[in-house]
Design a protein around this motif. Structure first.
Motif, PDB file in Angstrom:
ATOM      1  N   PHE A 107       0.820  -1.221   0.000  1.00 24.65           N
ATOM      2  CA  PHE A 107       0.000   0.000   0.000  1.00 24.65           C
ATOM      3  C   PHE A 107       0.854   1.272   0.000  1.00 24.65           C
TER       4      PHE A 107
ATOM      5  N   ASP B 121       2.708   4.470  -1.195  1.00 28.66           N
ATOM      6  CA  ASP B 121       2.544   5.385  -2.332  1.00 28.66           C
ATOM      7  C   ASP B 121       3.911   5.880  -2.782  1.00 28.66           C
TER       8      ASP B 121
ATOM      9  N   TYR C 186      -0.341   6.322   1.214  1.00 26.60           N
ATOM     10  CA  TYR C 186      -0.829   4.976   0.904  1.00 26.60           C
ATOM     11  C   TYR C 186      -1.745   5.034  -0.310  1.00 26.60           C
ATOM     12  N   THR C 187      -1.721   3.953  -1.088  1.00 25.99           N
ATOM     13  CA  THR C 187      -2.490   3.899  -2.327  1.00 25.99           C
ATOM     14  C   THR C 187      -2.806   2.459  -2.688  1.00 25.99           C
ATOM     15  N   LEU C 188      -3.767   2.301  -3.607  1.00 30.59           N
ATOM     16  CA  LEU C 188      -4.119   0.982  -4.127  1.00 30.59           C
ATOM     17  C   LEU C 188      -3.630   0.786  -5.559  1.00 30.59           C
ATOM     18  N   LYS C 189      -2.831   1.728  -6.056  1.00 27.56           N
ATOM     19  CA  LYS C 189      -2.449   1.693  -7.465  1.00 27.56           C
ATOM     20  C   LYS C 189      -1.599   0.476  -7.825  1.00 27.56           C
ATOM     21  N   TRP C 190      -0.879  -0.080  -6.853  1.00 29.62           N
ATOM     22  CA  TRP C 190      -0.022  -1.222  -7.161  1.00 29.62           C
ATOM     23  C   TRP C 190      -0.845  -2.474  -7.437  1.00 29.62           C
ATOM     24  N   PHE C 191      -2.003  -2.562  -6.828  1.00 28.73           N
ATOM     25  CA  PHE C 191      -2.891  -3.688  -7.129  1.00 28.73           C
ATOM     26  C   PHE C 191      -3.434  -3.570  -8.549  1.00 28.73           C
TER      27      PHE C 191
ATOM     28  N   ALA D 284       2.067  -6.298  -3.877  1.00 31.44           N
ATOM     29  CA  ALA D 284       0.622  -6.387  -4.102  1.00 31.44           C
ATOM     30  C   ALA D 284       0.237  -7.783  -4.589  1.00 31.44           C
TER      31      ALA D 284
END
Length: 264
Positions: free
Chosen positions: A29, A31, A42-47, A238
């Protein structure tokens, strides 16, 4: 005092085992493309990046297909083997049982080398290359997970109350009717647990798959290893997080049907 030291030791071992998993999930998570502490956010972009990477998607699909087929084969063979080993006395039973469980004591890398040489011999004799498709990989994974299916289903049979089967026979049911309508339903817990546990073993296998997988195809663990050769970003974390969630969920479901502490 002894109990205090024992508690501290057990807690330390648990932390040693669990903290790396927690760290991988945490990194997924971040960023940031680099591992920096504390993370900038924190981010969800790697998923999303992992889902859009063809090598991960193809590897996931291949792993799912191979695991599903190999676990099905192992459960079917495991039911037959467990019925023979548990319900019958015959010369060589211990030898057969040891043969079926032998993949548990042989390192996967050794199994992979042996199977690779065997498949080369099969290609020379029959002009059919099992490694050129997923056939060789499925056969290898079926052999790998077979011992777990035999142990789980066999343990389930040992604890089964046979009086129900005897009652069905006394009422005139044939052997096939007793097996399909009485024995198999009573074995449901062991069969479901064997299928799920076999799926997990196949899905996360790396060493055996690395030597048997055909060119142009890859499983998810191999895709992760290859990605790490040239990249180091949270995308791999991820992917690992998704893998951890899938395996953990299947283990919890398996334990619901059959207490894994009885065999591991």
């Amino acid at each position: 005092m002894f109990r205090l030291f024992a508690s501290i030791f057990i807690a330390s071992v648990m932390a040693f085992l669990v903290l790396p998993v927690i760290f991988i999930v945490w990194v997924a998570f971040f960023d940031s493309s680099f591992l920096t502490f504390p993370p900038p956010g924190y981010t969800l972009k790697w998923f999303a990046a992992a889902a859009e990477t063809p090598v991960f998607l193809n590897g996931f699909i291949t792993s799912m297909i191979v695991a599903a087929i190999s676990s099905t084969i192992s459960v079917i063979c495991g039911i037959m083997a467990a019925m023979v080993l548990v319900r019958h006395e015959f010369p060589g039973r211990d030898v057969l049982n040891g043969l079926l469980l032998s993949p548990l004591i042989i390192p996967n890398i050794v199994l992979g080398v042996a199977l690779y040489i065997f498949f080369i011999a099969v290609t020379d004799l029959f002009a059919f290359d099992p490694i050129s498709s997923n056939v060789g990989l499925i056969l290898a994974h079926s052999m790998l997970v077979m011992p777990w299916a035999v142990r789980l289903i066999g343990a389930n049979l040992l604890g089964m109350d046979r009086s129900v089967e005897e009652a069905a026979r006394n009422l005139g049911a044939s052997s096939s009717t007793v097996f399909f309508r009485v024995t198999l339903p009573l074995m449901r817990g062991g069969i479901v647990a064997a299928a799920l546990f076999s799926f997990i073993i196949s899905f996360e296998n790396l060493e055996l798959s690395l030597l048997i997988v055909s060119p142009g195809r890859t499983t998810l663990p191999i895709a992760q290893m290859q990605y790490l050769e040239f990249n180091m970003d949270p995308t791999i974390a991820a992917v690992s997080t998704v893998q951890i969630i899938v395996i953990a969920a299947l283990l919890l479901i398996t334990d619901r049907f059959f207490k894994l502490s009885r065999i591991v």
